[in-house]
Design an enzyme around this catalytic site. Structure first.
Site, short mmCIF file in Angstrom:
data_model
loop_
_atom_site.label_atom_id
_atom_site.label_comp_id
_atom_site.label_asym_id
_atom_site.label_seq_id
_atom_site.Cartn_x
_atom_site.Cartn_y
_atom_site.Cartn_z
N TYR A 1 -2.23 -0.60 10.36
CA TYR A 1 -2.19 -0.89 8.92
C TYR A 1 -0.87 -0.40 8.32
O TYR A 1 -0.21 -1.12 7.57
CB TYR A 1 -3.38 -0.23 8.23
CG TYR A 1 -3.50 -0.60 6.77
CD1 TYR A 1 -4.06 -1.81 6.38
CD2 TYR A 1 -3.07 0.27 5.77
CE1 TYR A 1 -4.18 -2.15 5.05
CE2 TYR A 1 -3.18 -0.05 4.44
CZ TYR A 1 -3.74 -1.27 4.07
OH TYR A 1 -3.85 -1.60 2.74
N SER B 1 0.85 -1.19 0.00
CA SER B 1 0.00 0.00 0.00
C SER B 1 0.88 1.24 0.00
O SER B 1 2.03 1.19 0.46
CB SER B 1 -0.88 0.01 1.26
OG SER B 1 -1.53 1.26 1.43
#
Length: 253
Positions: free
Chosen positions: A158, A145
């Site tokens: 995350y 990501s």
């Protein structure tokens, strides 16, 4: 004599995609099958991956589905050990539980890290072991990501999981390079998927995200399909330990 562009076809190669029932994983499976690879779709949701595999076959591709929970490392290792070696792995299964840092529970931390990092680590290890035993080259694509490269509000765990995936990928590339196994990440910005759709129902959040994406739009799964096919094949033959940021310019400033 002119040099010849490497083929982007993947005929004769076997691919494994985790979290393949929907969203980015489904797009990865479709992209690889479209380039000629035989794709094995893995997810807990057997009905989703069975339907997707059937659709790929209906379009002339090769696909099968295996219902597995990638959190069950032993089951994943057994399934990969029992199969013919996979030339391509897309480590896509992942999750998030956005919360302010001070409100993150131990259970939140464990759930995100177990799926985003631990499961990905051992799936890649199992695939690599089979390739090495068979003396075959391969490509491991870890779906990371943009948040592995920057911070984000309410995303401490995350971000930690994806930053760790970036470091893991580099070290895997070092260990596996001698075996001809390449390891890279793809780092998307916010992509509209079933996982992220609820976030964008918050108008303020959507506006904040769009203000940071220089191309002015949310990502679609189709935006990642070219990068997946590229990293899987011979066009990326000298790429390993690298990250492809498909982020609309988010991290450019």
């Amino acid at each position: 004599m002119l040099p010849v562009t490497p083929s982007f076809r993947l005929d004769g190669r076997r691919a494994l995609v985790t979290g393949a029932g929907r969203g980015i994983g489904l797009a990865a499976a479709a992209a690889l099958a479209g380039a000629g690879a035989h794709v094995t779709l893995v997810s807990r949701s057997s009905h989703e991956i069975e339907a997707a595999a059937a659709e790929i076959r209906a379009q002339g591709g090769g696909a099968e589905a295996i219902a597995l929970d990638v959190l069950d490392v032993a089951a994943v290792q057994d399934a990969i050990a029992a199969a013919e070696p996979f030339d391509i792995l897309v480590n896509n299964a992942g999750t998030n539980r956005p919360k302010p840092f001070t409100e993150v529970l131990v259970e939140d931390f464990d759930a995100i890290m177990d799926l985003n990092l631990r499961a990905a680590f051992f799936a890649a290890q199992a695939v690599a072991r089979r390739l090495i035993a068979a003396e075959r080259r391969g490509s491991i694509i870890n779906m990371s990501s943009q948040m592995g490269h920057v911070g984000g509000a309410n995303r401490t765990v995350y971000c930690a999981s994806k930053a760790a995936m970036e470091g893991m990928t580099k070290a895997m590339a070092v260990d596996l390079g001698a075996h001809g196994i390449r390891v890279n990440t793809i780092c998307p910005t916010y992509i509209e998927t079933p996982l992220t759709k609820p976030y964008f129902e918050d108008a303020a959040f959507r506006a904040s995200v769009l203000s940071k994406i220089k191309l002015g739009r949310l990502g679609q799964v189709e935006d990642l399909m070219g990068a997946i096919v590229f990293l899987a094949g011979d066009g990326a033959a000298l790429m390993t330990g690298s990250a492809i940021l498909v982020d609309g310019g988010w991290t450019a400033e």
